[in-house]
Design a protein around this motif. Structure first.
Motif: not given
Length: 311
Positions: A185-194
């Motif tokens: 889940p922590q990896d999401l901070v580096h991703h483009h989220c919608l």
């Protein structure tokens, strides 16, 4: 004129006053003068020895007793009208408006075809289908039926499950090829989220549970929308990772247009640990006398979800 008829006509009058938010407009609908309307309302309040309406020169509002009386009036009048229809037209006659609110994605994919099929069986039912992700107060919305994800706290409402569901994180194969697949889940901070907007609130804190361990991640969204269908379209075009109900995107998953990630976690927009918090439910106000068209549609829709393997 007997007392029963007086009570019934008073109910019609009171409902008209509330609908038109004034005695004069209600009087015009009923063909009664303002003086007659005022006298009848005063007599009604004297009969029950309670104040039903708070009235000022510009505003009219229900008292607690008035709200209770208004709700009972609508139920009784609906039931009488339905009984008259049955007497005049026979048991098979089902007609009247049917107001349904549903999230856009699930509304178009699942509810729209069910409504169309129901209307072929009962052509005198007039559906109003509102595709809206933000109906929160069902009583004030005027809806007969609201389809929504998640649980309810309001004890005045009845909730029946249409389909088990869960929330999943998804992205297009093209996005994952370009930006990589998140492994935690922590990896999401580096991703483009919608991210969804709900009543102007940015739903950018996503909750995860892995066995007994809970985790909340605040993502930095690249795009926001208050429309779940828009979030799905953005995910399909490769704009980022979305947190969606699996029901909304099942066809996209089956046809490899979207891929789910972080599948080992239970995911949600809130801290609920209940699996049912992501289920699809149908919600309606508890009524002793539910109009037949609403009862028939509820049963029809629930059966469709129960027996369709696609749902």
């Amino acid at each position: 004129m007997g007392g029963g008829v007086d009570k019934f006509s008073d109910m019609e009058m009171f409902v008209s006053i509330v609908k038109h938010q004034g005695l004069a407009a209600a009087g015009r609908e009923l063909g009664l003068s303002p003086a007659t309307m005022t006298a009848r309302l005063q007599a009604l309040e004297q009969r029950y020895a309670v104040k039903l309406l708070n009235r000022s020169t510009r505003h009219l509002s229900l008292t607690d007793s008035g709200a209770l009386y208004h709700k009972a009036c609508i139920e009784i009048l609906d039931n009488v009208n339905e009984t008259e229809d049955l007497i005049q037209n026979g048991v098979k006659e089902v007609k009247g408006s049917l107001k349904i609110a549903a999230p856009k994605d699930v509304g178009k994919q699942y509810i729209l075809p069910i409504v169309s099929e129901f209307c072929k069986l009962y052509p005198d039912v007039v559906p109003y289908l509102y595709l809206n992700d933000n109906v929160s107060n069902i009583a004030e919305s005027g809806m007969d039926i609201v389809i929504r994800y998640g649980e309810l706290a309001d004890s005045n409402l009845i909730s029946r499950r249409l389909s088990a569901s869960r929330r999943v994180l998804c992205a297009s194969p093209a996005y994952l090829k370009q930006y990589g697949t998140p492994l935690t889940p922590q990896d999401l901070v580096h991703h483009h989220c919608l991210a969804m907007l709900r009543s102007n609130e940015e739903l950018k804190t996503w909750h995860f549970q892995d066995q007994d361990k809970r985790n909340a991640i605040t993502v930095v969204p690249k795009r926001f929308s208050d429309d779940g269908e828009v979030i799905r379209c953005w995910a399909l075009e490769g704009a980022g990772i979305a947190l969606k109900s699996v029901l909304d995107i099942q066809d996209d998953i089956d046809n490899l247009r979207l891929v789910t990630v972080l599948n080992g976690y239970m995911k949600n927009f809130n801290a609920s640990t209940s699996v049912s918090s992501a289920d699809l439910n149908v919600v309606y106000i508890s009524k002793q006398y539910q109009p037949k068209r609403i009862r028939l549609f509820l049963d029809f829709m629930i059966d469709k979800f129960r027996y369709s393997s696609n749902y």
